[in-house]
Design a protein around this motif. Structure first.
Motif, PDB file in Angstrom:
ATOM      1  N   VAL A   1       3.981  -5.902  -1.768  1.00  0.00           N
ATOM      2  CA  VAL A   1       3.413  -6.784  -0.877  1.00  0.00           C
ATOM      3  C   VAL A   1       3.746  -6.528   0.478  1.00  0.00           C
ATOM      4  N   GLY A   2       2.589  -6.471   1.188  1.00  0.00           N
ATOM      5  CA  GLY A   2       2.690  -6.403   2.683  1.00  0.00           C
ATOM      6  C   GLY A   2       1.694  -5.985   3.460  1.00  0.00           C
ATOM      7  N   SER A   3       1.460  -4.934   4.104  1.00  0.00           N
ATOM      8  CA  SER A   3       0.310  -4.343   5.135  1.00  0.00           C
ATOM      9  C   SER A   3      -0.721  -3.993   4.484  1.00  0.00           C
ATOM     10  N   ASP A   4      -1.931  -4.765   5.328  1.00  0.00           N
ATOM     11  CA  ASP A   4      -3.239  -4.403   4.872  1.00  0.00           C
ATOM     12  C   ASP A   4      -3.516  -2.918   5.291  1.00  0.00           C
ATOM     13  N   THR A   5      -2.889  -2.635   6.676  1.00  0.00           N
ATOM     14  CA  THR A   5      -3.393  -1.352   6.890  1.00  0.00           C
ATOM     15  C   THR A   5      -2.873  -0.184   6.264  1.00  0.00           C
ATOM     16  N   LEU A   6      -1.605  -0.462   5.465  1.00  0.00           N
ATOM     17  CA  LEU A   6      -1.212   0.624   4.428  1.00  0.00           C
ATOM     18  C   LEU A   6      -1.826   0.357   3.196  1.00  0.00           C
ATOM     19  N   GLY A   7      -2.617  -0.509   2.980  1.00  0.00           N
ATOM     20  CA  GLY A   7      -3.485  -0.718   1.681  1.00  0.00           C
ATOM     21  C   GLY A   7      -3.876   0.313   1.144  1.00  0.00           C
TER      22      GLY A   7
ATOM     23  N   MET B   1      -3.483   3.392   1.647  1.00  0.00           N
ATOM     24  CA  MET B   1      -2.560   4.318   1.563  1.00  0.00           C
ATOM     25  C   MET B   1      -1.641   4.153   0.230  1.00  0.00           C
ATOM     26  N   MET B   2      -1.400   2.931   0.210  1.00  0.00           N
ATOM     27  CA  MET B   2      -0.535   2.448  -0.985  1.00  0.00           C
ATOM     28  C   MET B   2      -1.399   2.902  -2.435  1.00  0.00           C
ATOM     29  N   ALA B   3      -2.611   2.418  -2.188  1.00  0.00           N
ATOM     30  CA  ALA B   3      -3.548   2.665  -3.535  1.00  0.00           C
ATOM     31  C   ALA B   3      -3.663   4.054  -3.675  1.00  0.00           C
ATOM     32  N   ALA B   4      -3.605   4.790  -2.713  1.00  0.00           N
ATOM     33  CA  ALA B   4      -3.632   6.342  -2.912  1.00  0.00           C
ATOM     34  C   ALA B   4      -2.700   7.041  -3.492  1.00  0.00           C
TER      35      ALA B   4
ATOM     36  N   GLY C   1       2.879   5.759 -17.705  1.00  0.00           N
ATOM     37  CA  GLY C   1       3.509   4.419 -18.222  1.00  0.00           C
ATOM     38  C   GLY C   1       3.955   3.485 -17.089  1.00  0.00           C
ATOM     39  N   VAL C   2       3.572   3.604 -15.956  1.00  0.00           N
ATOM     40  CA  VAL C   2       3.972   3.017 -14.457  1.00  0.00           C
ATOM     41  C   VAL C   2       2.773   2.167 -14.449  1.00  0.00           C
ATOM     42  N   ASN C   3       3.255   0.686 -14.014  1.00  0.00           N
ATOM     43  CA  ASN C   3       2.094  -0.056 -13.605  1.00  0.00           C
ATOM     44  C   ASN C   3       2.350  -0.473 -12.183  1.00  0.00           C
ATOM     45  N   VAL C   4       1.725  -0.272 -11.181  1.00  0.00           N
ATOM     46  CA  VAL C   4       1.809  -0.740  -9.712  1.00  0.00           C
ATOM     47  C   VAL C   4       0.789  -1.861  -9.398  1.00  0.00           C
ATOM     48  N   GLN C   5       1.358  -2.876  -8.874  1.00  0.00           N
ATOM     49  CA  GLN C   5       0.812  -4.041  -8.405  1.00  0.00           C
ATOM     50  C   GLN C   5       0.870  -3.869  -6.849  1.00  0.00           C
ATOM     51  N   LEU C   6      -0.528  -4.084  -6.406  1.00  0.00           N
ATOM     52  CA  LEU C   6      -0.421  -4.078  -4.701  1.00  0.00           C
ATOM     53  C   LEU C   6      -1.346  -5.363  -4.361  1.00  0.00           C
ATOM     54  N   GLN C   7      -0.424  -5.893  -3.494  1.00  0.00           N
ATOM     55  CA  GLN C   7      -0.720  -7.153  -2.532  1.00  0.00           C
ATOM     56  C   GLN C   7      -0.841  -6.697  -1.002  1.00  0.00           C
ATOM     57  N   THR C   8      -1.679  -6.957  -0.375  1.00  0.00           N
ATOM     58  CA  THR C   8      -1.966  -6.881   1.054  1.00  0.00           C
ATOM     59  C   THR C   8      -2.419  -7.964   1.969  1.00  0.00           C
ATOM     60  N   PRO C   9      -1.664  -9.158   1.805  1.00  0.00           N
ATOM     61  CA  PRO C   9      -2.044  -9.958   2.910  1.00  0.00           C
ATOM     62  C   PRO C   9      -1.428  -9.665   4.318  1.00  0.00           C
ATOM     63  N   GLY C  10      -0.659  -8.703   4.486  1.00  0.00           N
ATOM     64  CA  GLY C  10      -0.230  -8.460   5.952  1.00  0.00           C
ATOM     65  C   GLY C  10       1.203  -8.200   6.003  1.00  0.00           C
TER      66      GLY C  10
ATOM     67  N   LYS D   1       0.073  14.771   1.488  1.00  0.00           N
ATOM     68  CA  LYS D   1      -1.425  15.178   1.683  1.00  0.00           C
ATOM     69  C   LYS D   1      -2.391  14.147   1.600  1.00  0.00           C
ATOM     70  N   GLU D   2      -1.982  13.247   0.557  1.00  0.00           N
ATOM     71  CA  GLU D   2      -2.658  11.937   0.771  1.00  0.00           C
ATOM     72  C   GLU D   2      -2.762  11.232   1.800  1.00  0.00           C
ATOM     73  N   VAL D   3      -1.619  11.236   2.747  1.00  0.00           N
ATOM     74  CA  VAL D   3      -1.911  10.722   3.982  1.00  0.00           C
ATOM     75  C   VAL D   3      -2.762  11.270   4.798  1.00  0.00           C
ATOM     76  N   SER D   4      -2.798  12.596   5.030  1.00  0.00           N
ATOM     77  CA  SER D   4      -4.168  13.194   5.651  1.00  0.00           C
ATOM     78  C   SER D   4      -5.537  12.913   4.918  1.00  0.00           C
ATOM     79  N   ARG D   5      -5.570  12.852   3.644  1.00  0.00           N
ATOM     80  CA  ARG D   5      -6.695  12.488   2.980  1.00  0.00           C
ATOM     81  C   ARG D   5      -7.283  10.981   3.407  1.00  0.00           C
TER      82      ARG D   5
END
Length: 319
Positions: free
Chosen positions: A42-48, A50-53, A64-73, A294-298
């Motif tokens: 939970v956090g930054s939209d700017t990093l949204g 990047m976190m998804a990648a 087997g891992v589940n990642v939930q992302l929330q990006t309100p800020g 490398k994902e950061v560059s992409r």
């Protein structure tokens, strides 16, 4: 908070100036057996994006891992960590003292800030706008009502920025982030001399919305991370009055020439002298690896210098 901000900028310029490294100097991520479970961020939209990648790359290794992302800020990260509703708190600014104090009151130790990428704040105008550069005094006069950076009057028309002809009497249309955003706080500190925004800044819920709004309005100007560049909008060169203005490029940022540059952070709950939980350790290890950077560059951001990656891995017990 101001001294911490100055320290972060100083460390960032030092790291960039000393960085002559390549991705080959970063550790390759090695898959670990037995990693599964749920990760909540939970956090930054700017990093949204990047976190998804990172999440997609991580889940390819660990189905087997589940990642939930929330990006309100960014302002949402600290409460989520305190309440235990998230293990990961992406932020595009350092935590405020009040946020750190709330965390420490709950757990008895401070949160751990991990730099994960480098970002530049860009100033966008419509692609048909003839303006090419802007300085900090002008940015303050455009976006701030307090004019603490030294401007004598507000800038409300494009003619005040030197444009002529049909542009001269056009009013500026302003776009920016909302107050829960770390991007809002960073721009307020770096470009407005910590002054207050004007009431007619159209606040957007995400950086992509800022750039899309600028791209769809001929008279628009807005600020957002350079990783959100989109068709129809262009970035301006930025500089201090009397000095050359510089476009935000990977080279100008690495060289320390572009002035609106910052670390992006991932905050986590790590007790002193205790290892991270296996799932969190695996995810942080992926981010702080050759594959993760490398994902950061992409995604259009700047990877961390190798010495910063190695230092963070050591601090987290990932070496």
């Amino acid at each position: 908070m101001l001294r911490w901000g100055i320290l972060c900028v100083s460390l960032l310029w030092t790291a960039l100036a000393q960085s002559h490294t390549t991705q080959s100097m970063l550790p390759e991520y090695q898959r670990i057996s037995g990693v599964s479970g749920n990760l909540n961020s939970v956090g930054s939209d700017t990093l949204g994006n990047m976190m998804a990648a990172w999440s997609d790359g991580f889940k390819r290794l660990y189905p087997g891992v589940n990642v939930q992302l929330q990006t309100p800020g960014s302002a949402s990260a600290a409460p989520a960590l305190v309440e235990g509703t998230a293990q990961l708190g992406p932020m595009s600014r350092p935590m405020r003292v009040s946020e750190e104090n709330a965390f420490q009151a709950r757990f008895g130790y401070p949160p751990t800030a991990v730099p994960v990428a480098i970002d530049a704040m860009a100033v966008y105008v419509h692609q048909d706008n003839p303006l090419q550069r802007i300085n900090f005094n002008q940015l303050d006069a455009i976006f701030s009502r307090t004019l603490w950076c030294g401007a004598s009057e507000p800038i409300t028309r494009w003619g005040q920025l030197g444009l002529t002809g049909r542009w001269q009497h056009r009013d500026l249309q302003l776009f920016g982030r909302n107050s829960v955003s770390g991007t809002y706080g960073y721009f307020k500190q770096a470009a407005l001399c910590r002054g207050d925004f004007r009431a007619n800044v159209n606040e957007q819920p995400g950086s992509a919305s800022v750039v899309q709004s600028v791209a769809s309005s001929l008279n628009a100007i807005g600020y957002a991370g350079m990783g959100h560049q989109a068709s129809g909008a262009k970035m301006l060169a930025v500089g201090h009055p009397g000095k050359p203005a510089v476009l935000p490029t990977q080279q100008s940022i690495r060289d320390g020439d572009y002035p609106l540059t910052r670390y992006l952070y991932l905050y986590i709950n790590k007790a002193p002298n205790a290892p991270l939980a296996p799932l969190e350790a695996a995810f942080m290890g992926y981010i702080l690896s050759a594959q993760g950077q490398k994902e950061v560059s992409r995604e259009g951001y700047i990877p961390l210098p190798a010495q910063v990656v190695h230092a963070q891995r050591h601090a987290l017990g990932l070496n």
